[in-house]
Scaffold this motif. Structure first.
Motif, PDB file in Angstrom:
ATOM      1  N   ARG A 241       0.839  -1.197   0.000  1.00  0.00           N
ATOM      2  CA  ARG A 241       0.000   0.000   0.000  1.00  0.00           C
ATOM      3  C   ARG A 241       0.879   1.253   0.000  1.00  0.00           C
ATOM      4  NH1 ARG A 241      -5.421   1.167   1.619  1.00  0.00           N
ATOM      5  NH2 ARG A 241      -5.676   3.351   2.213  1.00  0.00           N
ATOM      6  N   GLY A 242       0.765   2.054  -1.048  1.00  0.00           N
ATOM      7  CA  GLY A 242       1.524   3.298  -1.156  1.00  0.00           C
ATOM      8  C   GLY A 242       2.974   3.130  -1.550  1.00  0.00           C
ATOM      9  N   LEU A 243       3.383   1.917  -1.934  1.00  0.00           N
ATOM     10  CA  LEU A 243       4.780   1.687  -2.310  1.00  0.00           C
ATOM     11  C   LEU A 243       5.056   2.251  -3.699  1.00  0.00           C
ATOM     12  CD1 LEU A 243       7.560   0.407  -1.870  1.00  0.00           C
ATOM     13  CD2 LEU A 243       6.625  -1.753  -2.734  1.00  0.00           C
ATOM     14  N   ASP A 244       6.035   3.162  -3.778  1.00  0.00           N
ATOM     15  CA  ASP A 244       6.401   3.797  -5.037  1.00  0.00           C
ATOM     16  C   ASP A 244       7.569   3.029  -5.653  1.00  0.00           C
ATOM     17  OD1 ASP A 244       6.736   5.483  -7.170  1.00  0.00           O
ATOM     18  OD2 ASP A 244       7.698   7.084  -6.017  1.00  0.00           O
ATOM     19  N   ALA A 245       7.243   1.965  -6.370  1.00  0.00           N
ATOM     20  CA  ALA A 245       8.259   1.132  -7.028  1.00  0.00           C
ATOM     21  C   ALA A 245       7.594   0.453  -8.209  1.00  0.00           C
ATOM     22  CB  ALA A 245       8.841   0.113  -6.059  1.00  0.00           C
TER      23      ALA A 245
ATOM     24  N   THR B 180       7.594 -19.359   4.826  1.00  0.00           N
ATOM     25  CA  THR B 180       7.831 -18.146   4.050  1.00  0.00           C
ATOM     26  C   THR B 180       6.763 -18.073   2.972  1.00  0.00           C
ATOM     27  OG1 THR B 180      10.214 -18.114   4.458  1.00  0.00           O
ATOM     28  CG2 THR B 180       9.435 -16.943   2.507  1.00  0.00           C
ATOM     29  N   GLU B 181       6.160 -16.896   2.869  1.00  0.00           N
ATOM     30  CA  GLU B 181       5.115 -16.686   1.871  1.00  0.00           C
ATOM     31  C   GLU B 181       5.679 -15.932   0.667  1.00  0.00           C
ATOM     32  OE1 GLU B 181       3.750 -18.461   4.840  1.00  0.00           O
ATOM     33  OE2 GLU B 181       4.326 -16.390   5.347  1.00  0.00           O
ATOM     34  N   PHE B 182       5.299 -16.375  -0.525  1.00  0.00           N
ATOM     35  CA  PHE B 182       5.697 -15.750  -1.784  1.00  0.00           C
ATOM     36  C   PHE B 182       4.425 -15.261  -2.471  1.00  0.00           C
ATOM     37  CE2 PHE B 182       9.080 -18.548  -0.703  1.00  0.00           C
ATOM     38  CZ  PHE B 182      10.227 -18.127  -1.353  1.00  0.00           C
ATOM     39  N   VAL B 183       4.383 -13.978  -2.822  1.00  0.00           N
ATOM     40  CA  VAL B 183       3.207 -13.394  -3.463  1.00  0.00           C
ATOM     41  C   VAL B 183       3.641 -12.510  -4.616  1.00  0.00           C
ATOM     42  CG1 VAL B 183       0.964 -12.327  -3.012  1.00  0.00           C
ATOM     43  CG2 VAL B 183       2.346 -13.119  -1.097  1.00  0.00           C
ATOM     44  N   VAL B 184       2.985 -12.656  -5.746  1.00  0.00           N
ATOM     45  CA  VAL B 184       3.225 -11.775  -6.888  1.00  0.00           C
ATOM     46  C   VAL B 184       1.922 -11.062  -7.222  1.00  0.00           C
ATOM     47  CG1 VAL B 184       3.734 -11.681  -9.361  1.00  0.00           C
ATOM     48  CG2 VAL B 184       5.117 -13.115  -7.860  1.00  0.00           C
ATOM     49  N   GLY B 185       2.020  -9.758  -7.447  1.00  0.00           N
ATOM     50  CA  GLY B 185       0.832  -9.004  -7.813  1.00  0.00           C
ATOM     51  C   GLY B 185       1.153  -7.553  -8.067  1.00  0.00           C
ATOM     52  N   SER B 186       0.124  -6.809  -8.448  1.00  0.00           N
ATOM     53  CA  SER B 186       0.229  -5.377  -8.716  1.00  0.00           C
ATOM     54  C   SER B 186      -0.956  -4.681  -8.064  1.00  0.00           C
ATOM     55  CB  SER B 186       0.221  -5.092 -10.220  1.00  0.00           C
ATOM     56  OG  SER B 186       1.279  -5.765 -10.868  1.00  0.00           O
TER      57      SER B 186
ATOM     58  N   VAL C 223      16.628  -5.855  -2.612  1.00  0.00           N
ATOM     59  CA  VAL C 223      15.354  -6.106  -1.927  1.00  0.00           C
ATOM     60  C   VAL C 223      14.971  -4.848  -1.165  1.00  0.00           C
ATOM     61  CG1 VAL C 223      16.534  -7.126   0.072  1.00  0.00           C
ATOM     62  CG2 VAL C 223      14.100  -7.600  -0.305  1.00  0.00           C
ATOM     63  N   ILE C 224      13.692  -4.499  -1.218  1.00  0.00           N
ATOM     64  CA  ILE C 224      13.169  -3.385  -0.427  1.00  0.00           C
ATOM     65  C   ILE C 224      12.636  -3.961   0.877  1.00  0.00           C
ATOM     66  CG2 ILE C 224      11.386  -1.609  -0.240  1.00  0.00           C
ATOM     67  CD1 ILE C 224      11.558  -1.236  -3.247  1.00  0.00           C
ATOM     68  N   ALA C 225      13.169  -3.488   2.015  1.00  0.00           N
ATOM     69  CA  ALA C 225      12.703  -3.944   3.324  1.00  0.00           C
ATOM     70  C   ALA C 225      11.471  -3.137   3.722  1.00  0.00           C
ATOM     71  CB  ALA C 225      13.800  -3.766   4.366  1.00  0.00           C
ATOM     72  N   SER C 226      10.466  -3.826   4.232  1.00  0.00           N
ATOM     73  CA  SER C 226       9.233  -3.150   4.626  1.00  0.00           C
ATOM     74  C   SER C 226       8.893  -3.435   6.081  1.00  0.00           C
ATOM     75  CB  SER C 226       8.067  -3.598   3.739  1.00  0.00           C
ATOM     76  OG  SER C 226       6.853  -2.997   4.167  1.00  0.00           O
ATOM     77  N   GLU C 227       8.595  -2.380   6.827  1.00  0.00           N
ATOM     78  CA  GLU C 227       8.102  -2.526   8.192  1.00  0.00           C
ATOM     79  C   GLU C 227       6.582  -2.736   8.202  1.00  0.00           C
ATOM     80  OE1 GLU C 227       9.484  -2.558  11.193  1.00  0.00           O
ATOM     81  OE2 GLU C 227      11.575  -2.072  10.790  1.00  0.00           O
ATOM     82  N   SER C 228       5.930  -2.492   7.084  1.00  0.00           N
ATOM     83  CA  SER C 228       4.494  -2.773   6.942  1.00  0.00           C
ATOM     84  C   SER C 228       4.347  -4.196   6.437  1.00  0.00           C
ATOM     85  CB  SER C 228       3.853  -1.801   5.950  1.00  0.00           C
ATOM     86  OG  SER C 228       3.997  -0.473   6.388  1.00  0.00           O
ATOM     87  N   ASP C 229       3.475  -4.965   7.070  1.00  0.00           N
ATOM     88  CA  ASP C 229       3.400  -6.379   6.724  1.00  0.00           C
ATOM     89  C   ASP C 229       2.016  -6.930   7.015  1.00  0.00           C
ATOM     90  OD1 ASP C 229       3.399  -6.610   9.536  1.00  0.00           O
ATOM     91  OD2 ASP C 229       5.529  -7.064   9.621  1.00  0.00           O
ATOM     92  N   ILE C 230       1.951  -8.173   7.459  1.00  0.00           N
ATOM     93  CA  ILE C 230       0.663  -8.826   7.677  1.00  0.00           C
ATOM     94  C   ILE C 230      -0.184  -8.108   8.732  1.00  0.00           C
ATOM     95  CG2 ILE C 230       1.563 -10.463   9.370  1.00  0.00           C
ATOM     96  CD1 ILE C 230      -0.360 -12.552   8.165  1.00  0.00           C
ATOM     97  N   LEU C 231       0.456  -7.486   9.735  1.00  0.00           N
ATOM     98  CA  LEU C 231      -0.313  -6.736  10.725  1.00  0.00           C
ATOM     99  C   LEU C 231      -1.129  -5.631  10.068  1.00  0.00           C
ATOM    100  CD1 LEU C 231       1.952  -6.179  13.873  1.00  0.00           C
ATOM    101  CD2 LEU C 231      -0.210  -7.415  13.755  1.00  0.00           C
ATOM    102  N   ASP C 232      -0.500  -4.908   9.150  1.00  0.00           N
ATOM    103  CA  ASP C 232      -1.201  -3.841   8.440  1.00  0.00           C
ATOM    104  C   ASP C 232      -2.307  -4.425   7.562  1.00  0.00           C
ATOM    105  OD1 ASP C 232       0.892  -1.235   8.636  1.00  0.00           O
ATOM    106  OD2 ASP C 232       1.795  -3.209   8.840  1.00  0.00           O
TER     107      ASP C 232
END
Length: 304
Positions: free
Chosen positions: A120-124, A138-144, A288-297
Motif C-alpha cells: 500500500r503506497g509503495l512507489d516502485a 515463508t510466503e511468496f506473493v506476486v501481484g500489482s 530487496v526493499i525492506a518493509s516494516e508494513s506487513d501482515i499486521l497492516d
C-alpha cells in the motif's frame, strides 16, 4: 482497530486508526518473542511452555486493547498453529485470554494479507514479488496494486528461521556442512515457490518480517534499530550476501553485540538471512526493499 499476528517465533500487536484516505496510522505496535513453534518441526505439537509464553503476551495485549477502546479486533495464527496436532489447546487458550477466537489461516490467506500490508503506497515498479520470512514458513506473493484483486499468485512453503535452525543449524556458530545442508533445503523450496507464482516476471522484490528488517539494519550500519530508516530501504544483493556470511560465521552471543539485534532473534537470524539471500539470488533481483508494513497492516485493513 486491533490486529494480532501470532507466528512461529513472535506474537505481535498493532492498534491503529484505519481509513481509506489515510490508510493505517499506528497507535501502538508491539512484539514479543514467544517461540510458539519451538520443536514443532520435530514433535508435531505445541509445547505447554510455548503456549504459556504466548498466553502471557496475549494477556498484556488484551489490556492494551481494552484501554484503547477498539471498534474491531482480529487475531490470525499462522505456521506453527497450522502444523500442530494440538492446535485446539492453543485456540482454547486464546479464546479464554482475549475473549475471541484466533483464525488459523491458510498459507494463501497469510500471503494475501502480507501483500496488502506491504505494498500500500509503495512507489516502485510493479509487479511486486513480496516475501514474508517467518519462523516456520515463508510466503511468496506476486501481484500489482493496480489490478482488481491485487494478488496474481501466492504460495506458502515450510522454510522459516526457526524451522531451518532447528532442522539444520544446530551448532553455534553453525558448521559449513550445516549451512550447506540448510541452503540446499531452502533452495529447493524457493525454486518451487518462484516457479509456482511466476516470480521471474516481478520487477521489484519486497521483503517482510524481522529477519529481513534486521538484515537491512545491519547492511545500513545503523547504531540502533530504527524502523523509519529501515522502512522501504533498498538493500543490494551484495550487501545481503555480506551480512548473511557475517551472521553465519558468528555465535548467537556474538550477534547480540550488535545494537540492532533483538535478543529473541539472535539464535535464528542466521537461518533467516540465509533464506533471504537464497531468495534474492534465485529470483534474479539485484536488491530487496525492506518493509516494516506487513501482515499486521493487512489484518488492520481487512477490518475496514
Amino acid at each position: 482497530m486491533a490486529a494480532i499476528d501470532c507466528g512461529t517465533n513472535s506474537v505481535r500487536l498493532l492498534i491503529a486508526d484505519v481509513s481509506e484516505s489515510a490508510g493505517v496510522v499506528d497507535v501502538t505496535r508491539q512484539m514479543r518473542i514467544v517461540r510458539l513453534g519451538e520443536g514443532v518441526d520435530r514433535t508435531g505439537r505445541l509445547s505447554p511452555a510455548a503456549i504459556e509464553r504466548t498466553r502471557v503476551a496475549l494477556a498484556d495485549y488484551a489490556g492494551d486493547i481494552a484501554r484503547a477502546g477498539v471498534d474491531a479486533a482480529r487475531m490470525v495464527a499462522t505456521s506453527a498453529s497450522r502444523d500442530a496436532e494440538n492446535a485446539a489447546d492453543f485456540q482454547a487458550m486464546v479464546f479464554d485470554t482475549l475473549g475471541f477466537a484466533p483464525e488459523v489461516i491458510t498459507g494463501d490467506e497469510e500471503a494475501r494479507l502480507s501483500f496488502a500490508g506491504a505494498v500500500r503506497g509503495l512507489d516502485a515498479e510493479a509487479p511486486f514479488l513480496v516475501v514474508d520470512i517467518g519462523g516456520g514458513s515463508t510466503e511468496f506473493v506476486v501481484g500489482s496494486p493496480s489490478t482488481t484483486n491485487d494478488v496474481d499468485a501466492a504460495l506458502s512453503v515450510d522454510i522459516g528461521c526457526v524451522r531451518m535452525t532447528e532442522r539444520h543449524l544446530r551448532a553455534d556458530p553453525p558448521t559449513p556442512e550445516q549451512v550447506a545442508a540448510a541452503e540446499a533445503d531452502i533452495a529447493a523450496s524457493v525454486e518451487r515457490a518462484l516457479a509456482a507464482v511466476d516470480g521471474g516476471r516481478a520487477r521489484t522484490l519486497v521483503g517482510l518480517a524481522g529477519s529481513v528488517t534486521t538484515v537491512a539494519a545491519l547492511a545500513l550500519g545503523l547504531p540502533e534499530y530504527d524502523p523509519q530508516r529501515i522502512h522501504r530501504a533498498r538493500i543490494s544483493a551484495e550487501d545481503v550476501a555480506k551480512v548473511t556470511a557475517d551472521l553465519l560465521a558468528k555465535s548467537a552471543e556474538q550477534r547480540l553485540a550488535s545494537a540492532v539485534m533483538h535478543p529473541g532473534r539472535a539464535d535464528v537470524i542466521g537461518a533467516g538471512a540465509l533464506i533471504l539471500r537464497v531468495i534474492v539470488e534465485r529470483s534474479g533481483a539485484g536488491s530487496v526493499i525492506a518493509s516494516e508494513s506487513d501482515i499486521l497492516d493487512g489484518i488492520a485493513l481487512s477490518l475496514t
